[in-house]
Design an enzyme around this catalytic site. Structure first.
Site, PDB file in Angstrom:
ATOM      1  N   VAL A   5       0.834  -1.205   0.000  1.00  0.00           N
ATOM      2  CA  VAL A   5       0.000   0.000   0.000  1.00  0.00           C
ATOM      3  C   VAL A   5       0.868   1.254   0.000  1.00  0.00           C
ATOM      4  CG1 VAL A   5      -1.748   1.318   1.249  1.00  0.00           C
ATOM      5  CG2 VAL A   5      -1.932  -1.174   1.109  1.00  0.00           C
ATOM      6  N   GLY A  18     -11.180  -0.763   1.334  1.00  0.00           N
ATOM      7  CA  GLY A  18     -10.200  -0.399   0.309  1.00  0.00           C
ATOM      8  C   GLY A  18     -10.565   0.833  -0.478  1.00  0.00           C
ATOM      9  N   LYS A  48     -13.653  -3.537  10.883  1.00  0.00           N
ATOM     10  CA  LYS A  48     -14.210  -2.571   9.935  1.00  0.00           C
ATOM     11  C   LYS A  48     -15.654  -2.217  10.294  1.00  0.00           C
ATOM     12  CE  LYS A  48     -11.210  -4.439   6.332  1.00  0.00           C
ATOM     13  NZ  LYS A  48     -11.140  -5.331   5.150  1.00  0.00           N
ATOM     14  N   GLY A  70      -5.672  -4.434  -1.609  1.00  0.00           N
ATOM     15  CA  GLY A  70      -4.696  -4.372  -2.691  1.00  0.00           C
ATOM     16  C   GLY A  70      -4.005  -3.027  -2.745  1.00  0.00           C
TER      17      GLY A  70
END
Length: 428
Positions: free
Chosen positions: A11, A132, A203, A300
Site C-alpha cells: 500500500v 479499500g 471494519k 490491494g
C-alpha cells in the site's frame, strides 16, 4: 503539502506511485502539490515497486512526527497498538494531520484518537481503513449526512468472499480453497484474522460509529468466521435459492444496535449475492435516500492507495470534518442489542442416522422451544447404504436464544451424529 509515510509495503509503495504518476492532475484538482518528503520502513535496502525519491529515511517511525517539515503523517504499519499507535498519537499531539488505513487501531482506540485529534486541531482521516478503494467513509460522513441511517450491511473481507465464491463455483470444500487462496496471495499464511471474521469485525465497528454517531465499540461485535461452512451447505443454499456470504451487519433495533459478523444465506437474486471474488460491497439504508450499494475492490495496493490519496487531497485542500462525523464528545456510548435477542430465520443442517423417528425427535425439540419449520429437505441413501444422511431445516422467524437452546438439545439426541450447523438467513 509535505507528507511523511510510515510503512512501505504494497500500500505504501502504491501511494508513492500514485502521487508520482498523478502529480500534475492532483495539483490541478487540489490547488497545490502533494509531495513525499520523509519515509520510514524496516528495511531500507528492500526493492520496492515505486519510484525512488530523495526522502529523509527514519529508522523509527515515531521520528516522522518530530520532523518539522512533515505536515501530514501517513500510517500504513498496521496493528492496534505498538509503533502504529505511538506514531499516530505523537503526530496528533504535534498538531500534524494523520491519514491511516489501520482498522484494528481505529476499532480499539478510535474514540480516544478522535478526541486527541480535536484537542490538537489535527485532522484524522481513514478512508482506506474500510473497504479499500470504496469511498464508504466519505459517503457516510458527507454524502448521506442528511439521513438517519437504519442499517449497514457489508461484505468487508475479500479473502472470505473469494473462498466462498470458489466453493460455490467449483464445489470444493473450505480447506482446499483456503490453500489455493494462500498460494495466490489472497490469504495469509496464518489466515485466522480473515477467515475467523476479526478483520471484518474491526471494519464494522468503525462503520457503526460513523453511521450511528456512537463511540467505537469492537467488544460489542458478535463475530463468527467461515471455517464451519461446508460444500454441502453451499449446495443446499443453491437448492433453497440462496448464496452464502460473510456479512458484517449493524442495525437499529428496539433493544439497541446490533453489530454482528457471521456467514449468512442471502437470496440469490439480490445485488449483494452477486458480489464475488475478492470484491467488497457495502449497503446502507437511510430514511430519505433509501437503500444504496457501494461495490469495488476492498484491498490491494492500488485501490487502498487511491483511498489514502483521497484523504491526502482533502487535507491539502483544507477539507476535513470530525473523524467520526460528529465531535468526539458527542459520540454517545453504544447501546448494544444482545445477540441472544436477535430475531431471524435460520438454516440448520443435521447429520443423522437414517432411521424411523429421527425427524419426529428433532421436530419435538423445535416445538418445545417455540420454533416452527418453514421447509425441510432430507437426503436419502441408496439401498443397503448405512452411511449417515443430511437433514436440512429452514425455520420461520425465531429468537436467537431459543434456537441456541434447541440446537443444544438436538445435539444430544442419539440419532444426531455431528454438532448441528447453523447459518442465519438475511432477506436484505
Amino acid at each position: 503539502m509535505k507528507v511523511g509515510i510510515a510503512g512501505l509495503g504494497v500500500v505504501g509503495a502504491g501511494v508513492v506511485r500514485l502521487l508520482d504518476e498523478h502529480a500534475d492532475v492532483l495539483a490541478a484538482r487540489i490547488g497545490r502539490p502533494v509531495k513525499v518528503v520523509a519515509v520510514s520502513a524496516r528495511d531500507k535496502r528492500k526493492k520496492r515497486d515505486m519510484p525512488k525519491g530523495g526522502w529523509r529515511w527514519y529508522a523509527k517511525a515515531e521520528e516522522l512526527a518530530a520532523d518539522p517539515e512533515v505536515e501530514v503523517v501517513v500510517e500504513l504499519i498496521g496493528g492496534a497498538d505498538g509503533t502504529a499507535r505511538n506514531l499516530v498519537e505523537a503526530a496528533l499531539k504535534a498538531g500534524k494531520g494523520v491519514v491511516t488505513a489501520n482498522k484494528a487501531m481505529l476499532a480499539m482506540h478510535g474514540a480516544k484518537l478522535a478526541a486527541l485529534a480535536e484537542k490538537n486541531n489535527a485532522p484524522l482521516a481513514f478512508e482506506a481503513a474500510v473497504a479499500g478503494g470504496i469511498p464508504i467513509v466519505k459517503a457516510l460522513r458527507e454524502g448521506l449526512i442528511g439521513n438517519r441511517i437504519d442499517s449497514i450491511t457489508g461484505i468487508l473481507n475479500g479473502t472470505c468472499n473469494y473462498i466462498l465464491t470458489e466453493m460455490r463455483t467449483t464445489g470444493r470444500d473450505f480447506g482446499e480453497v483456503l490453500a489455493e487462496a494462500q498460494a495466490l496471495g489472497y490469504a495469509e499464511a496464518d489466515p485466522s484474522f480473515d477467515v475467523d471474521g476479526i478483520d471484518a469485525a474491526h471494519k464494522l465497528a468503525v462503520l457503526t460509529s460513523l453511521a450511528f454517531n456512537t463511540a467505537v465499540d469492537f467488544r460489542a461485535v458478535h463475530v463468527e468466521g467461515i471455517r464451519h461452512v461446508s460444500a454441502l451447505d453451499i449446495s443446499f443454499a443453491r437448492e433453497f435459492g440462496y448464496r452464502i456470504k460473510l456479512l458484517a451487519i449493524a442495525r437499529r433495533t428496539a433493544k439497541g444496535i446490533e453489530q454482528r459478523v457471521h456467514p449468512c444465506m442471502v437470496p440469490a437474486d439480490t445485488p449483494i449475492a452477486h458480489v464475488d471474488g475478492v470484491f467488497n460491497a457495502v449497503a446502507a439504508a437511510g430514511d430519505y435516500v433509501g437503500p444504496v450499494l457501494f461495490e469495488g475492490r476492498g484491498a490491494g495496493s492500488n485501490p487502498t492507495a487511491s483511498a489514502v490519496v483521497a484523504d491526502l487531497a482533502d487535507l491539502a485542500a483544507g477539507r476535513h470534518a470530525p473523524a467520526f462525523g460528529v465531535p468526539a464528545v458527542k459520540l454517545h456510548p453504544l447501546k448494544a442489542a444482545a445477540m441472544a435477542d436477535h430475531v431471524g430465520r435460520f438454516y440448520i443442517r443435521l447429520i443423522v442416522r437414517d432411521q424411523p423417528g429421527v425427524l419426529a425427535d428433532v421436530s419435538a425439540v423445535l416445538r418445545d422451544h417455540k420454533i416452527s419449520i418453514e421447509s425441510l429437505v432430507q437426503r436419502g441413501r441408496a439401498e443397503g447404504d448405512k452411511q449417515p444422511v443430511a437433514v436440512v431445516l429452514i425455520s420461520h422467524e425465531a429468537r436467537e436464544a431459543d434456537m441456541a437452546r434447541a440446537l443444544k438439545r438436538i445435539a444430544m439426541l442419539r440419532s444426531v451424529l455431528q454438532p448441528p450447523a447453523l447459518i442465519r438467513i438475511e432477506q436484505l
